[in-house]
Design a protein around this motif. Structure first.
Motif, PDB file in Angstrom:
ATOM      1  N   SER A  14       0.827  -1.195   0.000  1.00  0.00           N
ATOM      2  CA  SER A  14       0.000   0.000   0.000  1.00  0.00           C
ATOM      3  C   SER A  14       0.855   1.236   0.000  1.00  0.00           C
ATOM      4  CB  SER A  14      -0.902  -0.001   1.245  1.00  0.00           C
ATOM      5  OG  SER A  14      -0.122   0.224   2.385  1.00  0.00           O
ATOM      6  N   VAL A  17       2.339   5.748   4.547  1.00  0.00           N
ATOM      7  CA  VAL A  17       1.504   6.496   5.473  1.00  0.00           C
ATOM      8  C   VAL A  17       2.360   7.565   6.123  1.00  0.00           C
ATOM      9  CG1 VAL A  17       0.053   6.364   7.496  1.00  0.00           C
ATOM     10  CG2 VAL A  17       0.151   4.441   5.927  1.00  0.00           C
ATOM     11  N   VAL A 253      -1.594   0.869   6.943  1.00  0.00           N
ATOM     12  CA  VAL A 253      -2.858   1.479   6.536  1.00  0.00           C
ATOM     13  C   VAL A 253      -4.039   0.757   7.162  1.00  0.00           C
ATOM     14  CG1 VAL A 253      -4.324   2.051   4.567  1.00  0.00           C
ATOM     15  CG2 VAL A 253      -1.844   2.288   4.385  1.00  0.00           C
ATOM     16  N   THR A 260     -10.378   4.518   6.139  1.00  0.00           N
ATOM     17  CA  THR A 260      -9.131   5.188   5.767  1.00  0.00           C
ATOM     18  C   THR A 260      -8.348   4.340   4.766  1.00  0.00           C
ATOM     19  OG1 THR A 260      -9.013   6.222   7.946  1.00  0.00           O
ATOM     20  CG2 THR A 260      -6.991   6.166   6.656  1.00  0.00           C
ATOM     21  N   SER A 261      -8.342   3.019   4.975  1.00  0.00           N
ATOM     22  CA  SER A 261      -7.611   2.130   4.080  1.00  0.00           C
ATOM     23  C   SER A 261      -8.162   2.202   2.660  1.00  0.00           C
ATOM     24  CB  SER A 261      -7.696   0.688   4.598  1.00  0.00           C
ATOM     25  OG  SER A 261      -7.141   0.583   5.888  1.00  0.00           O
ATOM     26  N   LEU A 264      -7.183   5.248   0.836  1.00  0.00           N
ATOM     27  CA  LEU A 264      -5.777   5.235   0.423  1.00  0.00           C
ATOM     28  C   LEU A 264      -5.496   4.176  -0.639  1.00  0.00           C
ATOM     29  CD1 LEU A 264      -4.023   5.743   3.884  1.00  0.00           C
ATOM     30  CD2 LEU A 264      -4.202   7.390   2.013  1.00  0.00           C
TER      31      LEU A 264
END
Length: 371
Positions: A14, A17, A253, A260-261, A264
Motif C-alpha cells: 500500500s 503512510v 494502513v 481510511t484504508s 488510500l
C-alpha cells in the motif's frame, strides 16, 4: 499516489503512510542495521549457549567443535560419541525449533493485531490452538493416522487447526468481507467449543497418555523436537516473515481503519482474507510441532513497537529476532530450572509475559488503543 503490486498470497502492498516511520514518542527512529546486527549476534550466542547447557553441560568451545564436525563430516573420538549425540541429535534441533517458533509467533502476532485492530490479539485468538489441541488429543486417544508413525499426533494437530480456521472463516464471512470484531468473537467461541471437545475426549478415554497430551498441547514445549520436524516449520516461518514484511505498508494502513484504508487505495477485503489464510496456516504449522505457547505473539509485538516505532516494516524486521531470542532462553529455563524434570514452556512464557504486559500497559497506555 499509486498502489503498488500485490503478492500471490493476496496480501497487498500500500502507499506510504505519513509519519508511519516515527516511533511513538516522536524521537528519531534508530537505524535498522544498528539493531539487526547486534540482535543477530545475541541470537547466535544464545543458540550456542542453549545447545551446550543442560543436565550434561558442554563448554562452548566443545559445542562448536561438535557442531562443526556434524556439518562438515569431521571425526570425533569414541569417548565423545555420547556428548556429540546429545549436542547434535537432541539439543540442536530443539534450539532451532525454538528459534523458528519464537520468530513465527512474533510476526504472526504483529499481523493479527493489525488485521483485527485489537491490541490484545495474539496468534491463538482465532481458536487455532484449541483446534490443534483437540485434533492431537483425538489422534492420541483413538490411534488414528497410525500410518504416519511418530508424526501422527502432529498431523492430527495440524488438521484440527485447519478445521477450526475454516469454521472461523465461514462463520465470520459477511457481505462486507471479514469483520475484525466478528473474527475475534467467532475465534473465542470456537476456542471454547474445541476445548469442550477436548475435555469430552479425555473424559471418555481417561488414560494417562491422553491427559499428558492435553497438558503438552495446552502449555507447549519442544521436548519432541526432531530434525524431521524442522524443514516444514522453517519454510512456513521464512515465507510468513517475508510475505508479511513486504506487506508492511498495507498493515500500516489497515491499522488506521477500513474507511481510511479504502480511501488510500487498499482493498481491505482481499488483504484481510490473505492475512487470515497466511496467519492461520503458519499458526497451525507451529502449534503442530510445539503446542500452544502463549504470550509470545501477544507481548513481543508491543515490546518491539515500544523500541523501534509502530511502522510495520520495522516491527516485522525486529520482532522475529526478539521472539527467537526470548524463546531460546525460555526453553532453556524450562528444561534446566527443575532438572531432570521439564517445566511446560507455557508456564515460563506466562510468568514472564504477564508482568511485562502489565508494565507496558501502565507505562505506554496509548500503544494499547488509547489512554
Amino acid at each position: 499516489m499509486r498502489e503498488s503490486g500485490s503478492s500471490d498470497s493476496g496480501v497487498a502492498s500500500s502507499p506510504a503512510v505519513p509519519g508511519a516511520e516515527d516511533p511513538p514518542t516522536g524521537r528519531a527512529a534508530p537505524a535498522m542495521p544498528l539493531i539487526v546486527v547486534p540482535l543477530a549476534g545475541v541470537l547466535a550466542v544464545s543458540m550456542l549457549l542453549a545447545i551446550g547447557l543442560g543436565a550434561a553441560a558442554v563448554p562452548p568451545g566443545e559445542t562448536l567443535r561438535y557442531l562443526w564436525a556434524a556439518v562438515t563430516g569431521g571425526s570425533i573420538t569414541a569417548e565423545e560419541v555420547t556428548a556429540y549425540q546429545i549436542i547434535w541429535q537432541v539439543r540442536t534441533p530443539r534450539v532451532l525449533l525454538a528459534v523458528l517458533v519464537g520468530a513465527g509467533l512474533s510476526v504472526v502476532g504483529v499481523a493479527i493485531q493489525a488485521m483485527v485492530r485489537n491490541a490484545l490479539a495474539d496468534p491463538f485468538v482465532l481458536g487455532v490452538s484449541s483446534g490443534a489441541s483437540a485434533g492431537a488429543v483425538l489422534v492420541s486417544a483413538s490411534g488414528a493416522l497410525t500410518a504416519l508413525g511418530i508424526y501422527a499426533v502432529s498431523a492430527g494437530a495440524f488438521l484440527g487447526a485447519l478445521l477450526v480456521s475454516a469454521l472461523v472463516y465461514l462463520a465470520s464471512r459477511g457481505t462486507g468481507g471479514l469483520s475484525p470484531l466478528r473474527l475475534v468473537l467467532t475465534g473465542v467461541a470456537m476456542a471454547f467449543g474445541f476445548q469442550a471437545v477436548m475435555s469430552l475426549i479425555v473424559y471418555f478415554v481417561p488414560d494417562g497418555e491422553s491427559t499428558s497430551t492435553v497438558l503438552f498441547w495446552s502449555m507447549g514445549g519442544f521436548g519432541a523436537a526432531t530434525w524431521g520436524a524442522l524443514p516444514v516449520v522453517a519454510v512456513v516461518t521464512v515465507v510468513t516473515v517475508v510475505v508479511l514484511r513486504r506487506s508492511g505498508r498495507s498493515l500500516d494502513v489497515l491499522a488506521l481503519g477500513d474507511e481510511t484504508s479504502v480511501s488510500l487505495g487498499v482493498d481491505t477485503v482481499r488483504l484481510r482474507k490473505g492475512l487470515f489464510v497466511l496467519t492461520s496456516l503458519a499458526t497451525g504449522a507451529m502449534v503442530a510441532v510445539s503446542g500452544a505457547i502463549g504470550f509470545v505473539g501477544l507481548v513481543m509485538p508491543h515490546l518491539v513497537r515500544l523500541w523501534v516505532g509502530a511502522a510495520h516494516v520495522r516491527v516485522l524486521t525486529i520482532a522475529p529476532l526478539v521472539g527467537a531470542i526470548f524463546m531460546v532462553w525460555a526453553d532453556l529455563v524450562a528444561r534446566t530450572l527443575v532438572a531432570p524434570r521439564e517445566l511446560p514452556l507455557g508456564v515460563i512464557t506466562a510468568l514472564v509475559g504477564v508482568p511485562v504486559f502489565v508494565v507496558l500497559l501502565r507505562r505506554r497506555g496509548y500503544l494499547f488503543g488509547g489512554r
